[in-house]
Design a protein around this motif. Structure first.
Motif, PDB file in Angstrom:
ATOM      1  N   PHE A  16       8.045  -2.387 -12.624  1.00 54.17           N
ATOM      2  CA  PHE A  16       9.426  -2.794 -12.348  1.00 54.17           C
ATOM      3  C   PHE A  16       9.989  -1.983 -11.191  1.00 54.17           C
ATOM      4  N   LEU A  17       9.785  -0.664 -11.228  1.00 59.75           N
ATOM      5  CA  LEU A  17      10.268   0.206 -10.167  1.00 59.75           C
ATOM      6  C   LEU A  17       9.552  -0.092  -8.849  1.00 59.75           C
ATOM      7  N   SER A  18       8.261  -0.403  -8.943  1.00 63.10           N
ATOM      8  CA  SER A  18       7.518  -0.756  -7.733  1.00 63.10           C
ATOM      9  C   SER A  18       8.091  -2.009  -7.089  1.00 63.10           C
ATOM     10  N   GLY A  19       8.474  -2.981  -7.920  1.00 60.51           N
ATOM     11  CA  GLY A  19       9.049  -4.213  -7.388  1.00 60.51           C
ATOM     12  C   GLY A  19      10.329  -3.964  -6.631  1.00 60.51           C
ATOM     13  N   ILE A  20      11.161  -3.068  -7.132  1.00 54.01           N
ATOM     14  CA  ILE A  20      12.410  -2.733  -6.438  1.00 54.01           C
ATOM     15  C   ILE A  20      12.111  -2.109  -5.079  1.00 54.01           C
ATOM     16  N   LEU A  21      11.141  -1.197  -5.047  1.00 56.68           N
ATOM     17  CA  LEU A  21      10.792  -0.546  -3.782  1.00 56.68           C
ATOM     18  C   LEU A  21      10.198  -1.525  -2.776  1.00 56.68           C
ATOM     19  N   SER A  61       0.824  -1.197   0.000  1.00 54.63           N
ATOM     20  CA  SER A  61       0.000   0.000   0.000  1.00 54.63           C
ATOM     21  C   SER A  61       0.864   1.254   0.000  1.00 54.63           C
ATOM     22  N   ALA A  62       1.936   1.251   0.811  1.00 56.01           N
ATOM     23  CA  ALA A  62       2.829   2.402   0.874  1.00 56.01           C
ATOM     24  C   ALA A  62       3.546   2.616  -0.456  1.00 56.01           C
ATOM     25  N   VAL A  63       3.999   1.532  -1.079  1.00 55.92           N
ATOM     26  CA  VAL A  63       4.676   1.641  -2.376  1.00 55.92           C
ATOM     27  C   VAL A  63       3.679   2.122  -3.441  1.00 55.92           C
ATOM     28  N   GLY A  64       2.450   1.612  -3.378  1.00 57.96           N
ATOM     29  CA  GLY A  64       1.446   2.022  -4.346  1.00 57.96           C
ATOM     30  C   GLY A  64       1.158   3.513  -4.280  1.00 57.96           C
ATOM     31  N   ALA A  65       1.147   4.072  -3.065  1.00 56.30           N
ATOM     32  CA  ALA A  65       0.893   5.504  -2.905  1.00 56.30           C
ATOM     33  C   ALA A  65       2.039   6.334  -3.488  1.00 56.30           C
ATOM     34  N   ILE A  66       3.265   5.852  -3.283  1.00 53.98           N
ATOM     35  CA  ILE A  66       4.434   6.588  -3.766  1.00 53.98           C
ATOM     36  C   ILE A  66       4.544   6.544  -5.282  1.00 53.98           C
ATOM     37  N   THR A  67       4.189   5.406  -5.866  1.00 49.75           N
ATOM     38  CA  THR A  67       4.400   5.217  -7.307  1.00 49.75           C
ATOM     39  C   THR A  67       3.159   5.503  -8.141  1.00 49.75           C
ATOM     40  N   ALA A  68       2.121   6.030  -7.552  1.00 46.99           N
ATOM     41  CA  ALA A  68       0.905   6.357  -8.308  1.00 46.99           C
ATOM     42  C   ALA A  68       1.210   7.481  -9.307  1.00 46.99           C
ATOM     43  N   PRO A  69       0.950   7.274 -10.586  1.00 43.98           N
ATOM     44  CA  PRO A  69       1.263   8.291 -11.603  1.00 43.98           C
ATOM     45  C   PRO A  69       0.578   9.625 -11.326  1.00 43.98           C
ATOM     46  N   GLU A  70      -0.613   9.599 -10.748  1.00 49.19           N
ATOM     47  CA  GLU A  70      -1.301  10.850 -10.475  1.00 49.19           C
ATOM     48  C   GLU A  70      -0.627  11.643  -9.358  1.00 49.19           C
ATOM     49  N   LEU A 104      13.643 -20.379   5.991  1.00 50.91           N
ATOM     50  CA  LEU A 104      12.454 -20.134   5.196  1.00 50.91           C
ATOM     51  C   LEU A 104      12.629 -18.906   4.313  1.00 50.91           C
ATOM     52  N   THR A 105      11.964 -18.934   3.170  1.00 50.47           N
ATOM     53  CA  THR A 105      11.897 -17.772   2.291  1.00 50.47           C
ATOM     54  C   THR A 105      10.440 -17.353   2.171  1.00 50.47           C
ATOM     55  N   LEU A 106      10.164 -16.100   2.453  1.00 53.61           N
ATOM     56  CA  LEU A 106       8.822 -15.541   2.289  1.00 53.61           C
ATOM     57  C   LEU A 106       8.768 -14.896   0.904  1.00 53.61           C
ATOM     58  N   VAL A 107       8.215 -15.618  -0.073  1.00 56.26           N
ATOM     59  CA  VAL A 107       8.116 -15.069  -1.424  1.00 56.26           C
ATOM     60  C   VAL A 107       6.771 -14.369  -1.560  1.00 56.26           C
ATOM     61  N   HIS A 108       6.777 -13.190  -2.157  1.00 57.81           N
ATOM     62  CA  HIS A 108       5.565 -12.394  -2.276  1.00 57.81           C
ATOM     63  C   HIS A 108       5.590 -11.645  -3.597  1.00 57.81           C
ATOM     64  N   GLY A 109       4.404 -11.267  -4.088  1.00 59.10           N
ATOM     65  CA  GLY A 109       4.405 -10.521  -5.336  1.00 59.10           C
ATOM     66  C   GLY A 109       3.045 -10.313  -5.953  1.00 59.10           C
ATOM     67  N   ASP A 110       3.054  -9.943  -7.200  1.00 58.97           N
ATOM     68  CA  ASP A 110       1.964  -9.491  -8.045  1.00 58.97           C
ATOM     69  C   ASP A 110       1.664  -8.030  -7.735  1.00 58.97           C
ATOM     70  N   LYS A 111       0.756  -7.443  -8.485  1.00 55.94           N
ATOM     71  CA  LYS A 111       0.593  -5.992  -8.419  1.00 55.94           C
ATOM     72  C   LYS A 111       0.058  -5.510  -7.079  1.00 55.94           C
ATOM     73  N   ASN A 112      -0.826  -6.303  -6.465  1.00 51.62           N
ATOM     74  CA  ASN A 112      -1.434  -5.880  -5.204  1.00 51.62           C
ATOM     75  C   ASN A 112      -1.242  -6.931  -4.110  1.00 51.62           C
ATOM     76  N   ALA A 113      -0.072  -7.549  -4.096  1.00 52.36           N
ATOM     77  CA  ALA A 113       0.246  -8.575  -3.089  1.00 52.36           C
ATOM     78  C   ALA A 113      -0.762  -9.724  -3.146  1.00 52.36           C
ATOM     79  N   GLU A 114      -1.026 -10.236  -4.350  1.00 56.36           N
ATOM     80  CA  GLU A 114      -1.983 -11.334  -4.481  1.00 56.36           C
ATOM     81  C   GLU A 114      -1.455 -12.639  -3.902  1.00 56.36           C
TER      82      GLU A 114
END
Length: 222
Positions: A53-58, A32-41, A152-162
């Motif tokens: 891609f940039l969101s994934g790095i953040l 949610s925090a990354v989404g707010a920072i990277t929102a084009p608007e 353990l590895t906590l793997v996470h991803g997709d656009k909205n943490a699906e």
């Protein structure tokens, strides 16, 4: 083959339902925090095809931040955050490791849930330690210390943490090989969680445990 009930009960001791829900909250908060920072608007610099891609790095940094905060504020009970320095000198990279009694955990962002984690010296070492761990069901019995932790590895991803999965990657020469621990953490609700082991399904109060049959494989190998 080692006692699957034993090692999964020890993993579950570090990661009961309340801690899994804590992981879910940390990941959702980070995304949610990354989404707010990277929102084009909000920032036109992210109005390019490279936004995701940039969101994934953040997300790498933000998820670690919220996981550390989760340990400090009691959301992840019994878990201690430790920063592992990956490079020499000032300003280098560090990885956050969450340490429990029986397990250690490092988070990793994936674009897709089936993607193997990118290789690194640290992840190679963790896979190697899992391969010889007395707590994991490997084919080869390798004499080793009885107090070895499961990495353990906590793997996470997709656009909205699906998705978000806890896995024990266990082969230093095969990036795709892992022992699956929990089903998708992002789908957890307050009253239920699913633990994947290696047999038929056995119900417990509030937590559903799945102990697979012998002909089922909880080991994923590409």
């Amino acid at each position: 083959m080692r006692d699957s009930e034993d090692y999964f009960s020890k993993i579950k001791a570090d990661w009961p339902l309340r801690n899994l829900l804590g992981l879910k909250w940390c990941i959702q908060s980070a995304y949610s925090a990354v989404g707010a920072i990277t929102a084009p608007e909000s920032n036109a610099a992210f109005a390019t095809p490279n936004r995701w891609f940039l969101s994934g790095i953040l997300r790498f940094g933000f998820v670690d931040y919220y996981l550390e905060e989760g340990c400090r504020n009691g959301l992840l009970k019994g878990i201690t955050p430790v920063w592992l320095k990956l490079t020499d000198g000032s300003g280098g990279m560090a990885a956050l490791e969450l340490r429990g009694t029986h397990t250690s955990l490092i988070a990793h962002h994936l674009a897709k849930s089936d993607d193997p984690p990118r290789d690194s010296k640290l992840r190679f070492e963790k896979r190697l330690m899992n391969q010889v761990s007395p707590m994991l069901p490997t084919l080869d019995e390798v004499p080793t210390s009885s107090d070895r932790q499961v990495n353990l590895t906590l793997v996470h991803g997709d656009k909205n943490a699906e998705f978000s999965f806890l896995r024990a990657y266990d082969n230093p020469t095969d990036l795709t090989s892992y022992v699956s621990v929990f089903d998708n953490i992002m789908g957890l609700q307050e009253q239920s969680a699913r633990l994947v082991v290696e047999a038929e399904e056995i119900a417990e109060p509030k937590v559903e445990i799945k102990l697979p049959s012998q002909d089922q494989a909880n080991r994923h190998s590409g």
